[in-house]
Design an enzyme around this catalytic site. Structure first.
Site, PDB file in Angstrom:
ATOM      1  N   GLN A 242       0.822  -1.211   0.000  1.00  0.00           N
ATOM      2  CA  GLN A 242       0.000   0.000   0.000  1.00  0.00           C
ATOM      3  C   GLN A 242       0.850   1.252   0.000  1.00  0.00           C
ATOM      4  O   GLN A 242       0.411   2.322  -0.401  1.00  0.00           O
ATOM      5  CB  GLN A 242      -0.937  -0.061   1.220  1.00  0.00           C
ATOM      6  CG  GLN A 242      -1.663   1.204   1.581  1.00  0.00           C
ATOM      7  CD  GLN A 242      -1.069   1.846   2.839  1.00  0.00           C
ATOM      8  OE1 GLN A 242       0.025   1.483   3.287  1.00  0.00           O
ATOM      9  NE2 GLN A 242      -1.791   2.805   3.397  1.00  0.00           N
TER      10      GLN A 242
ATOM     11  N   LYS B 208      13.599  -7.874   1.113  1.00  0.00           N
ATOM     12  CA  LYS B 208      13.385  -6.523   0.597  1.00  0.00           C
ATOM     13  C   LYS B 208      14.621  -5.970  -0.111  1.00  0.00           C
ATOM     14  O   LYS B 208      14.503  -5.233  -1.090  1.00  0.00           O
ATOM     15  CB  LYS B 208      12.954  -5.586   1.729  1.00  0.00           C
ATOM     16  CG  LYS B 208      11.530  -5.810   2.177  1.00  0.00           C
ATOM     17  CD  LYS B 208      11.076  -4.780   3.194  1.00  0.00           C
ATOM     18  CE  LYS B 208       9.621  -5.008   3.566  1.00  0.00           C
ATOM     19  NZ  LYS B 208       9.130  -4.037   4.559  1.00  0.00           N
TER      20      LYS B 208
ATOM     21  N   ASP C 133      10.980   2.742  11.097  1.00  0.00           N
ATOM     22  CA  ASP C 133       9.820   3.067  11.924  1.00  0.00           C
ATOM     23  C   ASP C 133      10.018   2.565  13.347  1.00  0.00           C
ATOM     24  O   ASP C 133       9.060   2.333  14.066  1.00  0.00           O
ATOM     25  CB  ASP C 133       8.543   2.451  11.327  1.00  0.00           C
ATOM     26  CG  ASP C 133       8.585   0.923  11.294  1.00  0.00           C
ATOM     27  OD1 ASP C 133       9.620   0.347  11.677  1.00  0.00           O
ATOM     28  OD2 ASP C 133       7.583   0.322  10.875  1.00  0.00           O
ATOM     29  N   ASN C 134      11.246   2.434  13.746  1.00  0.00           N
ATOM     30  CA  ASN C 134      11.583   1.812  15.028  1.00  0.00           C
ATOM     31  C   ASN C 134      12.439   2.782  15.835  1.00  0.00           C
ATOM     32  O   ASN C 134      13.542   3.138  15.401  1.00  0.00           O
ATOM     33  CB  ASN C 134      12.342   0.509  14.735  1.00  0.00           C
ATOM     34  CG  ASN C 134      12.693  -0.274  15.963  1.00  0.00           C
ATOM     35  OD1 ASN C 134      13.240   0.274  16.923  1.00  0.00           O
ATOM     36  ND2 ASN C 134      12.426  -1.564  15.924  1.00  0.00           N
TER      37      ASN C 134
ATOM     38  N   CYS D 158      21.510  17.386  16.711  1.00  0.00           N
ATOM     39  CA  CYS D 158      21.220  15.999  16.376  1.00  0.00           C
ATOM     40  C   CYS D 158      19.809  15.656  16.845  1.00  0.00           C
ATOM     41  O   CYS D 158      19.108  16.484  17.435  1.00  0.00           O
ATOM     42  CB  CYS D 158      22.260  15.054  16.983  1.00  0.00           C
ATOM     43  SG  CYS D 158      22.067  14.761  18.768  1.00  0.00           S
TER      44      CYS D 158
ATOM     45  N   CYS E 102       1.942   1.485  12.823  1.00  0.00           N
ATOM     46  CA  CYS E 102       0.993   1.792  11.755  1.00  0.00           C
ATOM     47  C   CYS E 102       0.011   0.641  11.548  1.00  0.00           C
ATOM     48  O   CYS E 102      -1.066   0.839  10.996  1.00  0.00           O
ATOM     49  CB  CYS E 102       1.727   2.124  10.458  1.00  0.00           C
ATOM     50  SG  CYS E 102       2.677   0.754   9.761  1.00  0.00           S
TER      51      CYS E 102
ATOM     52  N   CYS F 102      22.898  18.488  25.394  1.00  0.00           N
ATOM     53  CA  CYS F 102      22.539  17.229  24.737  1.00  0.00           C
ATOM     54  C   CYS F 102      23.383  16.095  25.318  1.00  0.00           C
ATOM     55  O   CYS F 102      24.610  16.230  25.447  1.00  0.00           O
ATOM     56  CB  CYS F 102      22.767  17.326  23.230  1.00  0.00           C
ATOM     57  SG  CYS F 102      22.496  15.760  22.343  1.00  0.00           S
TER      58      CYS F 102
END
Length: 273
Positions: A73, A87, A131-132, A171, A188, A245
């Site tokens: 999709q 992949k 996405d991790n 960063c 998702c 940081c």
């Protein structure tokens, strides 16, 4: 700089060669560049296709996942015939069909605290298409420690965000020192995601990559670009480097690479949006 091209290259890259700000020198830089894409999914798909089309000489692709029907999709580098394939193999095939001159280096594995530093060290620019949160922070930390420029992006439902880092700039930890709590993160698969926003975010990241390599334009450094496609609004927020940081501040507390045990996609660990 050698700006000679073969006749085929002159035709293939003619729109870049005549473009102010890129020209012959910029196209030669693209052809000589080595770029690593982490994640061959929603963001990695347009990234890989547009960077291959632009003539990036060497593309590294890191992803340990296989193609599933639910990927199609939004992960447009893969097709129905690729379901079940690695992949990185599917991506390589489609990149080669687009531009056979691009050299592909495949990493059919997930990057970890044990292998990421050695991997990013070989590249001019690194792109986070994951996405991790665990790997996002690991990419950020490794690139900062190795002095590497990189671009990070993320999408959720109808929105997304992009930032770019070069040595000395803010960063990811300057903006977000620690990942969110596990209870605050939904994949998702639970919330859904509009497929086309992967293309928007991925092409923005590809553009940042091309700008960095060709030394053209203003990068998204010390800034975070967010967009909302329901309202079709884009917002660039300027952010300063955080002197406190934990990674790149005056007194860094993070001096060794360590992967967070927290993994939002623990049941189906992926490196792609």
């Amino acid at each position: 700089m050698d700006t000679t091209f073969t006749n085929e290259q002159k035709r293939r890259y003619s729109r870049h060669i005549v473009l102010k700000g890129i020209g012959p020198e910029g196209q030669r830089r693209l052809l000589d560049a080595k770029v690593l894409i982490v994640g061959a999914g929603g963001l990695g798909s347009p990234l890989a296709l547009y960077l291959a089309a632009a003539g990036i000489g060497t593309l590294g692709i890191a992803d340990g996942d296989t193609v599933s029907l639910t990927n199609l999709q939004r992960q447009v580098i893969h097709t129905s015939h690729d379901v079940g394939r690695a992949k990185v193999d599917s991506a390589e095939e489609h990149i080669k069909a687009l531009n056979p001159d691009v050299k592909i280096i495949k990493y059919e594995e997930y990057l970890t605290e044990d292998n990421i530093a050695e991997t990013v060290r070989d590249y001019d620019f690194i792109i986070d298409g994951t996405d991790n949160f665990s790997i996002k922070y690991l990419i950020n930390d490794a690139c900062v420690m190795e002095g590497k420029a990189f671009c990070m992006g993320g999408i959720s439902e109808y929105s997304g965000q992009v930032m770019t880092h070069v040595p000395g700039a803010a960063c990811y930890r300057c903006l977000f020192p620690e990942p969110p709590a596990l209870a605050d993160v939904k994949s998702c698969a639970v919330t859904g995601v509009l497929g086309s926003i992967a293309g928007i975010c991925g092409t923005l990241m590809a553009t940042e990559t091309i700008k960095y390599i060709t030394r053209n334009g203003t990068l998204l450094t010390n800034a975070l670009l967010t967009f909302d496609t329901l309202e079709m609004t884009f917002c660039r927020m300027e952010v300063g480097k955080d002197t406190d940081c934990p990674l790149c501040g005056k007194e860094p507390k993070i001096t060794q690479l360590k992967e967070y045990a927290f993994k939002p996609c623990a049941k189906n660990r992926t490196h792609n949006e």
